[in-house]
Design an enzyme around this catalytic site. Structure first.
Site, PDB file in Angstrom:
ATOM      1  NE  ARG A 172      -3.548  -2.191   2.851  1.00 55.46           N
ATOM      2  CZ  ARG A 172      -3.277  -3.281   3.570  1.00 55.46           C
ATOM      3  NH1 ARG A 172      -2.101  -3.394   4.169  1.00 55.46           N
ATOM      4  NH2 ARG A 172      -4.173  -4.253   3.693  1.00 55.46           N
ATOM      5  CE  LYS A 229      -6.134  -0.335   4.807  1.00 53.75           C
ATOM      6  NZ  LYS A 229      -7.453  -0.606   4.199  1.00 53.75           N
ATOM      7  CG  HIS A 241      -4.891   0.342  -3.557  1.00 55.63           C
ATOM      8  ND1 HIS A 241      -4.153   0.386  -2.394  1.00 55.63           N
ATOM      9  CD2 HIS A 241      -5.801  -0.646  -3.376  1.00 55.63           C
ATOM     10  CE1 HIS A 241      -4.626  -0.507  -1.537  1.00 55.63           C
ATOM     11  NE2 HIS A 241      -5.610  -1.152  -2.109  1.00 55.63           N
ATOM     12  NE  ARG A 290      -3.269  -4.051  -0.926  1.00 54.95           N
ATOM     13  CZ  ARG A 290      -2.562  -4.682   0.015  1.00 54.95           C
ATOM     14  NH1 ARG A 290      -1.250  -4.669  -0.025  1.00 54.95           N
ATOM     15  NH2 ARG A 290      -3.165  -5.333   0.977  1.00 54.95           N
ATOM     16  CG  HIS A 315      -6.196  -8.903   2.157  1.00 49.12           C
ATOM     17  ND1 HIS A 315      -6.464  -9.343   0.884  1.00 49.12           N
ATOM     18  CD2 HIS A 315      -6.024  -7.549   2.046  1.00 49.12           C
ATOM     19  CE1 HIS A 315      -6.461  -8.332   0.047  1.00 49.12           C
ATOM     20  NE2 HIS A 315      -6.197  -7.233   0.733  1.00 49.12           N
ATOM     21  CE1 TYR A 364      -6.915  -7.402  -6.123  1.00 53.48           C
ATOM     22  CE2 TYR A 364      -6.829  -8.512  -4.006  1.00 53.48           C
ATOM     23  CZ  TYR A 364      -6.704  -7.366  -4.760  1.00 53.48           C
ATOM     24  OH  TYR A 364      -6.366  -6.177  -4.154  1.00 53.48           O
TER      25      TYR A 364
END
Length: 273
Positions: free
Chosen positions: A102, A126, A191, A194, A217, A226
């Site tokens: 990110r 994150k 992004h 990514r 994730h 995806y």
């Protein structure tokens, strides 16, 4: 409060209101906000004693549509990164295209996060969650080439810095990406690297759980989006219908063979005189 007002607050009327909003083409977010407000009004009526129950308690809110991620052919991005002449910008693009970071994760990297001997990159993602990413050789070379221009830098120092010395900002990453976009004639944002990274790994047969770990994730359900944009994965699935399949034996034939085998096993062998 008049009974006319209370009577108007019903599931039937709210459903008609939903139809009205849909006909007007209002966004899902707007419809959600208005329905939530009405539901809160129903809760308020119960708390203040104007109604015994909330008539909208069982109301279902429309779900927001989750758009599919926009991707660019990963080979196009990789070629554009390899053609970058500025060592810092090449290294920034390298961790975007070869590690799927990110934008904020790129900005937050420190020199000590890159382990050249182990070929790994420590990333703080994150929620301050750590993960360790293995780097392909092109990304390793780009980072080593950039760090060669800063030989005496300390491990705790920012990995990517401006010409004046301080850590880069989010805007710097965006500008680097926009410059690449102008060069290849495509609309790009950080992004998208990514998204393209994850889709390329999926196309090449990587396990979705490994992709989840690389992307940081929390749930594989987030990564599964995806699978909807991976044309190669879908092609492999439908090709299963093109392969010849061995004819299965009919149930009666199979049962007869099994019965014959049982009878043969139950007959004792002849005795030798």
């Amino acid at each position: 409060m008049s009974q006319d007002v209370l009577g108007a607050l019903s599931m039937a009327n709210v459903r008609d209101y939903q139809y009205y909003m849909a006909e007007r083409g209002w966004s899902t977010a707007t419809v959600q906000r208005r329905l939530v407000s009405l539901n809160r009004f129903g809760v308020w009526l119960v708390k203040r004693g104007h109604a015994k129950t909330n008539p909208l308690a069982e109301m279902e809110l429309p779900r927001k549509r989750r758009p599919l991620p926009r991707v660019v052919d990963w080979e196009i991005l990789a070629a554009a990164v390899r053609a970058e002449s500025k060592s810092r910008d090449a290294a920034i693009l390298g961790v975007l295209v070869y590690a799927g970071l990110r934008r904020g994760e790129v900005v937050g990297l420190s020199v000590g996060d890159f382990a050249p001997m182990a070929a790994t990159l420590h990333v703080l993602g994150k929620g301050n969650k750590d993960r360790l990413i293995s780097l392909p050789k092109p990304a390793q070379r780009m980072l080593k080439a950039y760090l060669a221009s800063r030989p005496e830098v300390r491990p705790e120092a920012p990995l990517f810095v401006t010409a004046a010395g301080p850590r880069i900002t989010h805007k710097v990453v965006t500008r680097v990406v926009h410059r690449i976009a102008e060069r290849i004639g495509r609309h790009l944002h950080p992004h998208m690297f990514r998204h393209s990274y994850a889709t390329e790994l999926l196309d090449r047969g990587a396990d979705i759980r490994d992709i989840r770990d690389l992307l940081g994730h929390e749930s594989v359900a987030t990564t599964e989006i995806y699978t909807h944009v991976s044309a190669a994965r879908q092609r492999r699935v439908v090709e299963l219908l093109e392969k010849p399949v061995a004819r299965r034996p009919k149930a009666k034939t199979l049962a007869a063979k099994e019965a014959g085998a049982i009878r043969s096993a139950s007959v004792p062998p002849p005795k030798n005189d």
